[in-house]
Design an enzyme around this catalytic site. Sequence first.
Site, short mmCIF file in Angstrom:
data_model
loop_
_atom_site.label_atom_id
_atom_site.label_comp_id
_atom_site.label_asym_id
_atom_site.label_seq_id
_atom_site.Cartn_x
_atom_site.Cartn_y
_atom_site.Cartn_z
N MET A 116 11.46 24.41 3.96
CA MET A 116 10.67 23.59 2.82
C MET A 116 11.63 22.81 2.11
SD MET A 116 7.80 24.87 0.21
CE MET A 116 6.72 25.47 1.23
N ARG A 134 -11.19 -0.12 13.61
CA ARG A 134 -10.92 0.61 12.54
C ARG A 134 -11.82 -0.04 11.53
NH1 ARG A 134 -4.61 1.20 11.02
NH2 ARG A 134 -5.32 -1.02 10.03
N LYS A 175 0.70 -1.14 -0.12
CA LYS A 175 0.16 -0.15 -0.16
C LYS A 175 0.71 1.29 0.12
CE LYS A 175 -0.29 -0.35 5.11
NZ LYS A 175 -1.21 -1.08 6.17
N TYR A 178 15.38 29.93 10.03
CA TYR A 178 14.36 30.59 10.60
C TYR A 178 14.32 30.70 11.75
CZ TYR A 178 11.92 30.73 5.66
OH TYR A 178 11.60 30.89 4.61
#
Length: 351
Positions: free
Chosen positions: A295, A130, A32, A247
Site C-alpha cells: 500500500m 454510453r 475532466k 508479501y
Amino acid sequence: MTATLTIDLDAIATNWRTLDAQHPRMTAAVVKANAYGLGATQIVPKLAAAGCRHFFTAQLEEAVKIRPLIPGAMLAVLNGLYPHDPIEFTAHNIIPVLGSLPDIAAWRVEAARLGRPLPAILHFDTGMSRLGLSARDAPELDTSGLTLEFIMTHLVSADSPNDPRNAAQATAFRAISRHFPKTRTSLANSSGIFLGKLTHSTLARPGAALYGINPTPHLPNPMRSTVRLTAPILQVQHLNPGDTAGYNGTWTAQRPSRIAVLGIGYADGVHRALSNQATAVFDGTPVPLVGRVSMDLTTFDITDTNAQQGDRIELLGPRHGPDELAREAGTNGYEILTALGNRYQRHYIGA
Ligand SMILES: *Cc1c(COP(=O)(O)O)cnc(C)c1O
C-alpha cells in the site's frame, strides 16, 4: 510526503498547440477528472493563456471549480444535465452536453422559465452505447428555446486507425449533422485528430494527448512528456541469495542483492499489478521493481547501481512515461495518470 510529482505546464501548453496545429479548425481541452489527475486548477489557466477557448469536464462539480479561472471561455459538462437542477448550470454559465430526451426537455423548460435561449451541445451516440441521443432522434428533435453551440459524438476506436468503425462513425455523424445544417460539429478526441480529414470537425476535444499520452500508439509519441515522479530511497536492504522481498515472497534474490525501499505504493497509484513487472530509473540505469507492491511501500533491485539512502528513483519521466508504465501494469496511460494519489509533493513547472 516524500515522493515528488513534477508537472510541466509548459509541456502541456506546447501539446495543446501541437494538437491545435494538427486540427484544421478549433481545439478544445478535456480537463475532466482533475485534468487527468494532474491538476485542473493549474492546467486550465495555462491552456487558456495558450489560446484554448473551449473546455470540457465530466462532472458539474469539476466545472464549477474551474469556472472562475476562465471567465470568457466555453465550459461544458460531458456527463450531461441529469441529475442536477438546471439552475446549477445557468448560475455558473456552464453548458450541459445533452445526451437524452429528458435532458433536452429539462433544459428547454429552464430556457422558457428564464425567458431567454440557453446554450446547449447535443451528444449523439454513434457506437459507444454510453451517453448520447440516438441518430433516430435527430430528424424531429425539438430544440426550440435552445442555442445549439455544437453537435458532437465520440469515437470508439480512434487509437486504431485501421478500425472500420472510425469511418462508420464519421459517416453516421455526417448524416446526423445534415439535420442541423447551421450547427457546428465536434468529433475527434486526441487520437481522432491524427486520423485525418475523416474525423476533423469544427472543434476537436483532446484530453489524453495534452498530458503526454501517445495519441498514435502505433507510431512514435508526437507529444511532449509532462510528468515526472520520483521518490527517495528510505532504506537499503542487503539480501542473500534465497532471501525474498515483499508479501508472499514473490521475488527471490538469485545473488547478493541491494534492495531500495521507496515510500510509495498502490495507494499512490503504483498499481499492484506492477509487482515484479515495472522498471524504474536511477541515474540512467533501469532498476526493476521486485516483489509485491504494497500500500505504502515498493521495493527495487538496485544491485547494479551505486544508489544510496536518500537518492531518488524515477518511476515516471521522459524515458519511461505513463504509456510505458501502463504497459507494465496491463492498463492504459489514462488510468496511470488518474490514479496518481494525493500523497505527492506536487511541483508545477511554468506556473
Ligand atoms: C474523455 C473524452 C474525450 C477526450 O478523449 P481523449 O482520448 O482523452 O483525448 C473527448 N470526448 C469525450 C466525450 C470524452 O469522454
